[in-house]
Write an enzyme that holds these catalytic residues in place. Structure first.
Site, PDB file in Angstrom:
ATOM      1  N   ASN A   9       0.879  -1.173   0.000  1.00 15.54           N
ATOM      2  CA  ASN A   9       0.000   0.000   0.000  1.00 15.54           C
ATOM      3  C   ASN A   9       0.912   1.218   0.000  1.00 15.54           C
ATOM      4  O   ASN A   9       1.576   1.518   0.993  1.00 15.54           O
ATOM      5  CB  ASN A   9      -0.915  -0.002   1.231  1.00 15.54           C
ATOM      6  CG  ASN A   9      -1.800   1.236   1.281  1.00 15.54           C
ATOM      7  OD1 ASN A   9      -1.363   2.349   0.997  1.00 15.54           O
ATOM      8  ND2 ASN A   9      -3.053   1.049   1.655  1.00 15.54           N
ATOM      9  N   GLU A  36      -3.885   1.760  -2.985  1.00 16.59           N
ATOM     10  CA  GLU A  36      -4.081   3.162  -2.622  1.00 16.59           C
ATOM     11  C   GLU A  36      -3.177   4.067  -3.461  1.00 16.59           C
ATOM     12  O   GLU A  36      -2.457   4.921  -2.937  1.00 16.59           O
ATOM     13  CB  GLU A  36      -3.868   3.386  -1.115  1.00 16.59           C
ATOM     14  CG  GLU A  36      -4.645   4.577  -0.606  1.00 16.59           C
ATOM     15  CD  GLU A  36      -4.617   4.763   0.912  1.00 16.59           C
ATOM     16  OE1 GLU A  36      -5.140   5.791   1.358  1.00 16.59           O
ATOM     17  OE2 GLU A  36      -4.092   3.887   1.630  1.00 16.59           O
ATOM     18  N   TYR A 107      -7.593  -3.874  -2.520  1.00 19.49           N
ATOM     19  CA  TYR A 107      -7.539  -2.864  -1.469  1.00 19.49           C
ATOM     20  C   TYR A 107      -8.917  -2.847  -0.799  1.00 19.49           C
ATOM     21  O   TYR A 107      -9.845  -2.190  -1.251  1.00 19.49           O
ATOM     22  CB  TYR A 107      -7.182  -1.495  -2.069  1.00 19.49           C
ATOM     23  CG  TYR A 107      -7.187  -0.354  -1.075  1.00 19.49           C
ATOM     24  CD1 TYR A 107      -6.657  -0.520   0.198  1.00 19.49           C
ATOM     25  CD2 TYR A 107      -7.694   0.900  -1.420  1.00 19.49           C
ATOM     26  CE1 TYR A 107      -6.654   0.525   1.112  1.00 19.49           C
ATOM     27  CE2 TYR A 107      -7.688   1.957  -0.522  1.00 19.49           C
ATOM     28  CZ  TYR A 107      -7.169   1.765   0.744  1.00 19.49           C
ATOM     29  OH  TYR A 107      -7.168   2.805   1.650  1.00 19.49           O
ATOM     30  N   ASP A 150      -3.729  -4.979   0.494  1.00 18.61           N
ATOM     31  CA  ASP A 150      -4.071  -4.427   1.792  1.00 18.61           C
ATOM     32  C   ASP A 150      -5.501  -4.866   2.075  1.00 18.61           C
ATOM     33  O   ASP A 150      -6.455  -4.263   1.579  1.00 18.61           O
ATOM     34  CB  ASP A 150      -3.944  -2.901   1.754  1.00 18.61           C
ATOM     35  CG  ASP A 150      -4.344  -2.259   3.073  1.00 18.61           C
ATOM     36  OD1 ASP A 150      -4.666  -2.992   4.026  1.00 18.61           O
ATOM     37  OD2 ASP A 150      -4.340  -1.008   3.138  1.00 18.61           O
ATOM     38  N   ASN A 152      -6.773  -4.889   5.051  1.00 24.43           N
ATOM     39  CA  ASN A 152      -7.225  -4.056   6.165  1.00 24.43           C
ATOM     40  C   ASN A 152      -7.784  -4.851   7.344  1.00 24.43           C
ATOM     41  O   ASN A 152      -8.623  -4.351   8.099  1.00 24.43           O
ATOM     42  CB  ASN A 152      -8.236  -3.010   5.679  1.00 24.43           C
ATOM     43  CG  ASN A 152      -7.562  -1.662   5.434  1.00 24.43           C
ATOM     44  OD1 ASN A 152      -6.794  -1.191   6.258  1.00 24.43           O
ATOM     45  ND2 ASN A 152      -7.834  -1.063   4.285  1.00 24.43           N
ATOM     46  N   ASP A 252       2.708   4.382   5.295  1.00 24.72           N
ATOM     47  CA  ASP A 252       2.597   3.788   6.632  1.00 24.72           C
ATOM     48  C   ASP A 252       2.578   2.264   6.569  1.00 24.72           C
ATOM     49  O   ASP A 252       2.512   1.598   7.605  1.00 24.72           O
ATOM     50  CB  ASP A 252       1.378   4.319   7.394  1.00 24.72           C
ATOM     51  CG  ASP A 252       0.102   4.357   6.568  1.00 24.72           C
ATOM     52  OD1 ASP A 252       0.148   4.012   5.376  1.00 24.72           O
ATOM     53  OD2 ASP A 252      -0.952   4.761   7.115  1.00 24.72           O
ATOM     54  N   HIS A 253       2.662   1.709   5.362  1.00 31.72           N
ATOM     55  CA  HIS A 253       2.760   0.270   5.158  1.00 31.72           C
ATOM     56  C   HIS A 253       4.166  -0.095   4.675  1.00 31.72           C
ATOM     57  O   HIS A 253       4.837   0.707   4.016  1.00 31.72           O
ATOM     58  CB  HIS A 253       1.776  -0.204   4.091  1.00 31.72           C
ATOM     59  CG  HIS A 253       0.338  -0.070   4.474  1.00 31.72           C
ATOM     60  ND1 HIS A 253      -0.455  -1.147   4.807  1.00 31.72           N
ATOM     61  CD2 HIS A 253      -0.458   1.026   4.568  1.00 31.72           C
ATOM     62  CE1 HIS A 253      -1.676  -0.729   5.078  1.00 31.72           C
ATOM     63  NE2 HIS A 253      -1.718   0.581   4.938  1.00 31.72           N
TER      64      HIS A 253
END
Length: 262
Positions: A9, A36, A107, A150, A152, A252-253
């Site tokens: 991501n 993303e 995603y 991702d 999530n 942040d991934h």
């Protein structure tokens, strides 16, 4: 044929073009799946990626949010894109490699902050998305396939920094974990990362909110590599490239890797 695949991501492929190029140069995966991307397809910086040997791409894009792309050194044949839960979001794209392996890049919606669809529409969208993924793969009975992205959700107790504290936090709630398990079971998917790394804490995401994410280490494993059983035994060398979380202007991934001998 042996090939290495990575999923990441990237949180804006144009903003983070330099670190995508850094990954391609230093790690050289044969296939890189991005989520993303936050970009229309025609704005993805393919010139820079092509110069590094990644001249093939299958993607679904949107301006400013969502977006998924598969970059490859190997030729790609488009294999569909589905708007699960009819959200109008670019959250899935698939491509077939020359060896016949189909790669699904996902995603999954994050789901907002409250794990209750009655008060949080985004959580309802996430649960509907997972349900339609489940039904799709149950009907398709995929073969010779890899699913990455991702998702999530951090499903296992050792996929989060504190299982008890996160039981009511979106991404680790029991209802989400069960929904992901049903999706996984529907396609008979094997969690390749945990097949290779069966024990111990393992994360792929650390919040931007932590001033020192590395020292605090309050991570979650939100990014996944799965495969169908017919090729799962060919997979090896899974790893999370944790240092990438500390690169300049990072996502942040962190990227997650696996190699397949198919």
């Amino acid at each position: 044929m042996s090939f290495t695949l990575a999923t990441w991501n990237i949180n804006s492929v144009r903003l983070r073009e330099p670190i995508v190029c850094k990954l391609l140069e230093e790690e050289g995966p044969d296939v890189l799946c991005l989520q993303e991307c936050k970009s229309p397809v025609d704005k993805i910086p393919m010139e820079a990626f092509s110069a590094l040997g990644y001249s093939h791409m299958v993607a679904e894009g949107q301006k400013g949010y969502n977006g998924v792309a598969i970059l490859s050194k190997l030729p790609l044949e488009p294999a569909g894109a589905h708007d699960f839960a009819q959200l109008g979001h670019a959250r899935h794209v698939a491509a077939k490699l020359p060896n016949g392996v189909t790669v699904h890049n996902f995603y999954v919606p994050a789901g907002g902050d409250v794990a209750d669809r009655e008060v949080n529409e985004k959580f309802g969208q996430k649960m509907d998305y997972l349900a339609e993924m489940r039904d799709f793969f149950h009907a398709e009975s995929p073969k010779k396939s890899i699913l990455v992205g991702d998702l999530n959700i951090a499903p296992r107790e050792d996929d989060v920094w504190d299982h008890k504290k996160l039981l009511k936090v979106v991404s680790h709630t029991p209802v989400e974990v069960e929904a992901l398990a049903q999706t996984q079971d529907a396609g008979k998917w094997i969690d390749i990362t945990r097949q290779d790394i069966p024990d111990g804490l393992l994360y792929s995401w650390w919040s931007y909110r932590a001033k020192d994410w590395d020292a605090a280490d309050k991570g979650r494993r939100l990014d996944h590599v799965w495969s169908t059983p017919d090729i799962s035994t060919s997979a090896h060398s899974s790893r999370v490239l944790r240092p990438a979380r500390g690169w300049e202007k990072p996502s942040d991934h962190a990227p997650v890797f696996a190699t397949f001998d198919v």
